[in-house]
Write a protein that holds these residues in place. Sequence first.
Motif, PDB file in Angstrom:
ATOM      1  N   GLU A  34      -4.798  32.352 -16.144  1.00 43.33           N
ATOM      2  CA  GLU A  34      -3.983  33.167 -16.503  1.00 43.33           C
ATOM      3  C   GLU A  34      -4.303  34.150 -15.265  1.00 43.33           C
ATOM      4  OE1 GLU A  34      -7.141  33.556 -19.995  1.00 43.33           O
ATOM      5  OE2 GLU A  34      -6.050  31.994 -18.716  1.00 43.33           O
ATOM      6  N   GLU A  89       2.703  24.947 -15.855  1.00 42.25           N
ATOM      7  CA  GLU A  89       2.832  24.572 -17.185  1.00 42.25           C
ATOM      8  C   GLU A  89       1.415  23.920 -17.430  1.00 42.25           C
ATOM      9  OE1 GLU A  89       5.048  21.066 -19.906  1.00 42.25           O
ATOM     10  OE2 GLU A  89       5.948  21.930 -17.937  1.00 42.25           O
ATOM     11  N   GLY A 118      -1.260  26.010 -18.183  1.00 41.01           N
ATOM     12  CA  GLY A 118      -1.155  27.213 -19.124  1.00 41.01           C
ATOM     13  C   GLY A 118      -0.926  28.581 -18.781  1.00 41.01           C
ATOM     14  N   ASP A 141       1.581  31.352 -18.269  1.00 40.39           N
ATOM     15  CA  ASP A 141       2.699  31.962 -18.920  1.00 40.39           C
ATOM     16  C   ASP A 141       3.774  32.350 -18.013  1.00 40.39           C
ATOM     17  OD1 ASP A 141       4.322  32.256 -21.180  1.00 40.39           O
ATOM     18  OD2 ASP A 141       3.889  34.379 -21.042  1.00 40.39           O
TER      19      ASP A 141
END
Length: 371
Positions: A93, A117, A120, A122
């Motif tokens: 992230e 994707e 993970g 966003d």
Amino acid sequence: MSKHIRMAGVGSYLPGEPIPFDKINEYLGNFEKTPKKIQSWVNRVQPMMKEMLGINYCYYAFDNKTRTFTDDNLTMSVEASKKAIDSANLKPEDIDLIVYGGAYSSQIPPMSTKIQEELGIDLCGEFYIHSNCTSVYKAIKLAHSLLSSGEYKNALVVSSNVASSSFIPEFYNQEVITKDDIFLRWYLCDGAGAMVLKAEEEKATGFYLEDSYIESAGGKKVSAMSNKMPYHWLNPEEVYKKGLQHISQIYLNDMKAFAVDENGKTIFYNALNRMIEKYNIDYSQLGNFVINMPSKFVREYIIDECVELDIERDKFYSAIEDIGYSGPPAAIISIDNLLKESSFKDGDLIFSFVMEVSKFMQAGFTLRYNS
């Protein structure tokens, strides 16, 4: 104010077990529906290619017993990316920009978004670059510019290649196959590499991306590597029937006429000089020069030229002999291997450069160590 761009992490992924070069034809599969003359040529040329390319082992995302693929471009990219992010001491992230550079792709959506994707993430910026062996260099160039401007903080540069998928007999229409269509079988194998680049206000310990360069010198040159696909979708049956998907490259013996400029020097050498002059690169503390080319014959030819630039022969580095050449990701995989094998002192420079022959695109980047 322009940022300092640190290579915070690097990772690579090689699928399967190492395959001896002498076993390539046996492992990928023999051509049984081609004319006997071509079958004989394939078996006869393999030992000659080993001597010319200087490769001992290759890696393939392909199981020759089941005739199925164990990885694809996405799974390999994700594996390399996880290693790079982990070595940068970041979390997925934390990445706000993904730049994927790879070989030809016909998938929708683009690889960059699928990597996002799978990791993970966003929300982030993303780009997909298709430019053969220069694509990863262009990905680095783009990330370099966007990070330096302050628009992004942490960029993930990724590249992968499942070259074997275009070299197994099942890929070809063997009834219309030519020698040129098979020639790349010994050049390329599979793998992935990823690099995390981080924008910083002040320099810490580590390698910093100093210069990144791209050019295309093929405006007046005939392509030396290509397929016959048009720039629009075709009926797959028609593609197979005509063998339009076959990737052809001219023989090395004929390459000199394509790759040497009017002044008697290779396009590689002239492009390298243009990069050095454009950025006034100081390579007096050169640690390693990574010539990202698949052929030992070509690398040695280029080394002979580069000695004229006062680059000592023991500075040249290649990891290709023991892991094969995976095309676009080879640049990052080589850097990953080099960092594991060597130590560096303050000011040492790593220089990576490539010449791509489909339309003679050249590219390079430099990394300097700060202690």
